[in-house]
Design a protein around this motif. Sequence first.
Motif, PDB file in Angstrom:
ATOM      1  N   ASN A   1      -9.373  77.841  28.367  1.00 13.37           N
ATOM      2  CA  ASN A   1      -8.754  77.077  27.278  1.00 13.37           C
ATOM      3  C   ASN A   1      -9.454  75.741  27.051  1.00 13.37           C
ATOM      4  O   ASN A   1      -9.706  75.326  25.910  1.00 13.37           O
TER       5      ASN A   1
ATOM      6  N   ASP B   1      -1.999  73.186  28.251  1.00 12.46           N
ATOM      7  CA  ASP B   1      -1.822  72.517  29.548  1.00 12.46           C
ATOM      8  C   ASP B   1      -0.916  73.380  30.424  1.00 12.46           C
ATOM      9  O   ASP B   1       0.289  73.474  30.165  1.00 12.46           O
ATOM     10  N   LEU B   2      -1.498  73.987  31.442  1.00 13.46           N
ATOM     11  CA  LEU B   2      -0.733  74.858  32.336  1.00 13.46           C
ATOM     12  C   LEU B   2      -0.303  74.094  33.582  1.00 13.46           C
ATOM     13  O   LEU B   2      -1.140  73.511  34.282  1.00 13.46           O
ATOM     14  N   THR B   3       0.980  74.109  33.854  1.00 14.01           N
ATOM     15  CA  THR B   3       1.511  73.455  35.044  1.00 14.01           C
ATOM     16  C   THR B   3       1.230  74.311  36.266  1.00 14.01           C
ATOM     17  O   THR B   3       1.552  75.503  36.276  1.00 14.01           O
TER      18      THR B   3
ATOM     19  N   LYS C   1      -4.122  81.013  36.931  1.00 14.87           N
ATOM     20  CA  LYS C   1      -3.976  79.892  36.001  1.00 14.87           C
ATOM     21  C   LYS C   1      -5.265  79.087  35.895  1.00 14.87           C
ATOM     22  O   LYS C   1      -5.612  78.589  34.815  1.00 14.87           O
TER      23      LYS C   1
ATOM     24  N   TYR D   1      -8.683  73.412  39.953  1.00 11.93           N
ATOM     25  CA  TYR D   1      -7.260  73.446  39.575  1.00 11.93           C
ATOM     26  C   TYR D   1      -6.379  73.729  40.778  1.00 11.93           C
ATOM     27  O   TYR D   1      -5.258  73.221  40.871  1.00 11.93           O
TER      28      TYR D   1
ATOM     29  N   SER E   1       2.866  84.573  23.787  1.00 13.49           N
ATOM     30  CA  SER E   1       1.991  83.780  24.661  1.00 13.49           C
ATOM     31  C   SER E   1       2.342  83.915  26.136  1.00 13.49           C
ATOM     32  O   SER E   1       1.825  83.159  26.958  1.00 13.49           O
TER      33      SER E   1
ATOM     34  N   ASP F   1      -6.714  78.318  32.309  1.00 18.32           N
ATOM     35  CA  ASP F   1      -6.782  76.904  31.944  1.00 18.32           C
ATOM     36  C   ASP F   1      -8.232  76.477  31.709  1.00 18.32           C
ATOM     37  O   ASP F   1      -8.528  75.742  30.755  1.00 18.32           O
TER      38      ASP F   1
ATOM     39  N   ASN G   1       1.322  80.788  28.261  1.00 18.16           N
ATOM     40  CA  ASN G   1      -0.030  80.275  28.044  1.00 18.16           C
ATOM     41  C   ASN G   1       0.016  79.111  27.044  1.00 18.16           C
ATOM     42  O   ASN G   1       0.822  79.103  26.116  1.00 18.16           O
TER      43      ASN G   1
ATOM     44  N   ASN H   1      -1.991  80.423  41.124  1.00 16.62           N
ATOM     45  CA  ASN H   1      -2.801  79.291  40.678  1.00 16.62           C
ATOM     46  C   ASN H   1      -4.247  79.691  40.388  1.00 16.62           C
ATOM     47  O   ASN H   1      -4.913  79.061  39.554  1.00 16.62           O
TER      48      ASN H   1
ATOM     49  N   PHE I   1       4.210  83.150  33.203  1.00 15.21           N
ATOM     50  CA  PHE I   1       4.206  81.806  32.645  1.00 15.21           C
ATOM     51  C   PHE I   1       3.799  81.897  31.184  1.00 15.21           C
ATOM     52  O   PHE I   1       3.314  82.938  30.718  1.00 15.21           O
TER      53      PHE I   1
END
Length: 446
Positions: free
Chosen positions: A98, A77-79, A91, A164, A56, A95, A74, A88, A72
């Motif tokens: 997802n 919930d992605l920080t 992401k 995001y 992942s 995100d 997957n 970002n 990162f």
Amino acid sequence: MRAFAREFESRSAGVICRAPGRVNLLGEHVDYNGLPVLPMTIDRAIAVVAGVRQDSRVRIRNTDASFAPDEFVNGPDLTPSPQGSWINYCKAAIDGVNRHYRPDTFPGLDLLYSGTIPAASGLSSSSALVVATALAYLHALGIPIDTEAKRIELAAMLAHAERYVGVHGGGMDQAIILLGAAECACKIDFFPLRVERVPVFDDHTFVICNSLVTADKSGSAIHRYNEGPLSCRLIRALVEKHAKLTYDDEIEIEHLGDLWFGPLCLTNVEVEALFRDAFPRPRTTLAQAATVLDLGEPEIRRRWLGDLPEPDGGFPLQARARHQLTEMARVEQGRDCLLASDAVLFGSLMDDSHQSCADDFGVSSPQLDKLVEIARAAGSIGSRLTGAGFGGCTVNLVETGQLDHFVQYVSRAYYEDYLGRGRRDAFANDAIIVAHPVPAAGYEDL
């Protein structure tokens, strides 16, 4: 492909995704209010080569060394990475996919990016990055985007997903990148999202000139970029209050565009009258808004403004509301001009749009104003800032036979004389781009 193999230990790539940039011809700072816009794609793009991993982990690299690598895991919930990080935007896409498509598994990816869209220039490099990433991830999940309806769904989802990173934009960028077409501009309407493709002029060309002032939407610049969308939220609330008093207490206005396209179906004259009632003074203080809305100032901030600082004398809501009305009318007229091949009238609409962006919405800059002035002296029949403003680019409508003269004049008068950059090849440095609409984002053969 050799670069991908070097970066990821010879792992095989599965797909190449390309997402073009865009230039907005008319309709600035109105999409997030549900009002129409008139952009087109350009022949500059973000591309990503992607390979699916067995775990992942998402590993991200860029052929431009100024964009730091990262990785990162997957998951649901992605920080977020630190504010201002380009990661970002990657992401945001993953995100968003997802949350919207709810996959059973969260596969990892190896992603290698490259791009020809000048960064922070107002040509939507960030949204192109989001779209390209989403296409790569959807391919890994086996989710096809093979109909216009699916592209519309994806564009609407990604417009929300890009929040995001902390920006409160509308849906224009994602829509034009996913739904644009070669040789066409697109009139885009929102809520629901729909697109009308309109051929561009045969004998005039849109030319993009970069002010070379960064139009950043990351880090500390987010606050300035969000000022327009957040203040328009307060405009909507105050207009809704006055619409209830004028028409019907049951009226609800989710977006300013509902004044025209919702149950009220108001004319421009009726909207103008409503705006006069809602904004009798040039500026509205937070205290005045609280009195009209019968709410405390903390509640107004919670609902609409967040931590947006209140300017001295209040927010300039009267002028910003006026911009919404006049800019929407320019988009509708601009679409008609394209259909009628009336480049002269279209150019005058561009000039008026720049003046409104500068005076009423307050998003121009001395460099953009100077670049517009020089472009008009160089023979442009219409010039305006494009994108969020504050920096970035202008777009100019030039008779095709006068392109060489236009480029030489602007190169000398702006880049050499005004900026003092010395003689430069404006084409080679992408300071000046002769823009041609290209197909929408999609997949390319390996």
